[in-house]
Design an enzyme around this catalytic site. Structure first.
Site, mmCIF file in Angstrom:
data_model
loop_
_atom_site.group_PDB
_atom_site.id
_atom_site.type_symbol
_atom_site.label_atom_id
_atom_site.label_comp_id
_atom_site.label_asym_id
_atom_site.label_seq_id
_atom_site.Cartn_x
_atom_site.Cartn_y
_atom_site.Cartn_z
ATOM 1 N N ASP A 51 0.889 -1.236 -0.070
ATOM 2 C CA ASP A 51 -0.043 0.250 -0.056
ATOM 3 C C ASP A 51 0.847 1.112 0.016
ATOM 4 O O ASP A 51 1.875 1.258 0.937
ATOM 5 C CB ASP A 51 -0.937 -0.203 1.102
ATOM 6 C CG ASP A 51 -1.965 1.251 1.375
ATOM 7 O OD1 ASP A 51 -2.770 0.924 0.765
ATOM 8 O OD2 ASP A 51 -1.462 2.226 1.810
ATOM 9 N N TYR A 56 2.794 10.054 -0.291
ATOM 10 C CA TYR A 56 3.885 9.514 0.322
ATOM 11 C C TYR A 56 5.388 9.770 -0.289
ATOM 12 O O TYR A 56 6.321 9.599 0.572
ATOM 13 C CB TYR A 56 3.725 7.992 0.549
ATOM 14 C CG TYR A 56 2.538 7.380 1.222
ATOM 15 C CD1 TYR A 56 1.722 8.438 2.116
ATOM 16 C CD2 TYR A 56 2.204 6.092 1.350
ATOM 17 C CE1 TYR A 56 0.706 7.931 2.657
ATOM 18 C CE2 TYR A 56 1.157 5.755 1.836
ATOM 19 C CZ TYR A 56 0.234 6.407 2.702
ATOM 20 O OH TYR A 56 -0.879 6.107 3.105
ATOM 21 N N LYS A 81 -2.890 6.014 -4.165
ATOM 22 C CA LYS A 81 -4.055 7.025 -3.697
ATOM 23 C C LYS A 81 -4.167 8.189 -4.296
ATOM 24 O O LYS A 81 -2.948 8.865 -4.670
ATOM 25 C CB LYS A 81 -4.220 7.050 -2.180
ATOM 26 C CG LYS A 81 -4.161 6.012 -1.330
ATOM 27 C CD LYS A 81 -4.119 6.231 0.192
ATOM 28 C CE LYS A 81 -3.932 4.834 0.718
ATOM 29 N NZ LYS A 81 -2.394 4.305 0.904
ATOM 30 N N HIS A 112 -7.696 9.601 -1.313
ATOM 31 C CA HIS A 112 -7.083 9.604 0.003
ATOM 32 C C HIS A 112 -7.534 10.286 0.991
ATOM 33 O O HIS A 112 -7.953 9.757 2.228
ATOM 34 C CB HIS A 112 -5.640 10.306 -0.418
ATOM 35 C CG HIS A 112 -4.633 10.041 0.591
ATOM 36 N ND1 HIS A 112 -3.147 10.000 0.312
ATOM 37 C CD2 HIS A 112 -4.680 9.526 2.272
ATOM 38 C CE1 HIS A 112 -2.452 9.467 1.349
ATOM 39 N NE2 HIS A 112 -3.484 9.171 2.423
#
Length: 312
Positions: A51, A56, A81, A112
């Site tokens: 994931d 990120y 996401k 998200h």
């Protein structure tokens, strides 16, 4: 009597018919080259569910680790996401994520957060950022856009083959009700990824999603940064009694509740340990359920999206 630990190999069914491995590796807050190393260690250990997310900023590392692992792409369930600054262009955002990942498709693409950040406030040209207004508050846009419009665009993505399924993240029951009741909705989200742990069990949300055929995924399952739940006396007592690590206890509790759980670690030994689970006794399972009742619920991940109330 010591518990018998086993590697988690269970898969659960999405409403698309696809199978999703119950225990996956989370990569939030994996900095520098940590995401690459942890994903590679996970895949070599037998994980088949990774994931990540655009925000990120480690999709490139995740993709490289997938390629270097030697595990065939079709054997790995990959989630990424849509970030809040791209709610108006999810197809373009997905293409950008796929380029960073070096993949032709993802298995699951999630919204998200149910809130749009106005890209007009981006100052450095970086779409993967948190733009703010002059007063320092997040540039939240609730005037010109809402998550229902985003979903109407996202629900078309599976037709392209670039996302096998689409879903949401950080959605409350009220947000899900609004989405499902909207005129333009043609697709029930495949998943809702939310914070879940023994101090935030999310019982009502889990029951609601189950009733609608939406898979729950639990992030920050150990209580987020520094894993505070591993120091809980109840968890420590159960771990000692069963001769296992505290993380085994908490992740086994999640698994026993029947949803997807996404522990994150950049330590290869802990990555391996997090996939090992055992069956908790009824007594131990209920003791963990009682932690939030005794101490009160505590949400760790709670950004200020004012004036939008994400968890209302």
């Amino acid at each position: 009597m010591p518990a018998t630990l086993q590697d988690s190999t269970r898969t659960l069914s999405l409403n698309t018919g696809a199978q999703i491995p119950q225990v996956g590796l989370g990569t939030w807050q994996s900095k520098d080259n940590d995401a690459y190393k942890s994903v590679l260690a996970a895949l070599k250990d037998g994980y088949r569910h990774i994931d990540t997310a655009a925000i990120y900023r480690n999709e490139d590392q995740v993709g490289q680790a997938i390629r270097d692992s030697g595990v065939p792409r079709e054997k790995i369930f990959v989630t990424t996401k849509l970030w809040c600054t791209q709610h108006h262009e999810p197809a373009k955002a997905l293409d950008q994520s796929l380029r960073r990942l070096g993949l032709d498709y993802v298995d699951l693409y999630l919204m998200h957060w149910p809130v749009r950040l106005d890209p007009d406030y981006i100052k450095d040209g970086n779409i993967l950022s948190v733009p703010t207004k002059q007063d320092g508050s997040r540039a939240v846009d609730i005037t010109n856009w809402n998550f229902i419009k985003t979903w109407e665009l996202m629900q078309e993505l599976p037709k392209t083959g670039k996302a096998k399924a689409v879903g949401v993240s950080n959605f409350s029951i009220n947000n899900l009700k609004d989405l499902l009741a909207s005129k333009g909705n043609k697709l029930t989200p495949a998943a809702n990824q939310v914070e879940i742990h023994p101090l935030l069990p999310q019982n009502e949300l889990i029951d609601f999603c189950r009733g609608k055929g939406i898979m729950i995924e639990g992030y920050s399952p150990l209580g987020s940064t520094d894993a505070p739940l591993l120091k809980e006396p109840v968890i420590l007592e159960i771990a000692k009694k069963n001769n296992v690590q505290p993380a085994h206890v908490v992740i086994s509790w999640h698994a026993q509740r029947g949803y997807v759980v996404l522990p994150k670690s950049v330590n290869p030994d802990r990555v391996k340990a997090n996939r090992k689970i055992f069956t908790l006794s009824d007594e131990d399972f209920e003791a963990i359920n009682g932690i939030s009742k005794a101490k009160g619920e505590k949400r760790v991940v709670h950004p200020n999206w004012s004036p939008f109330e994400a968890f209302k």
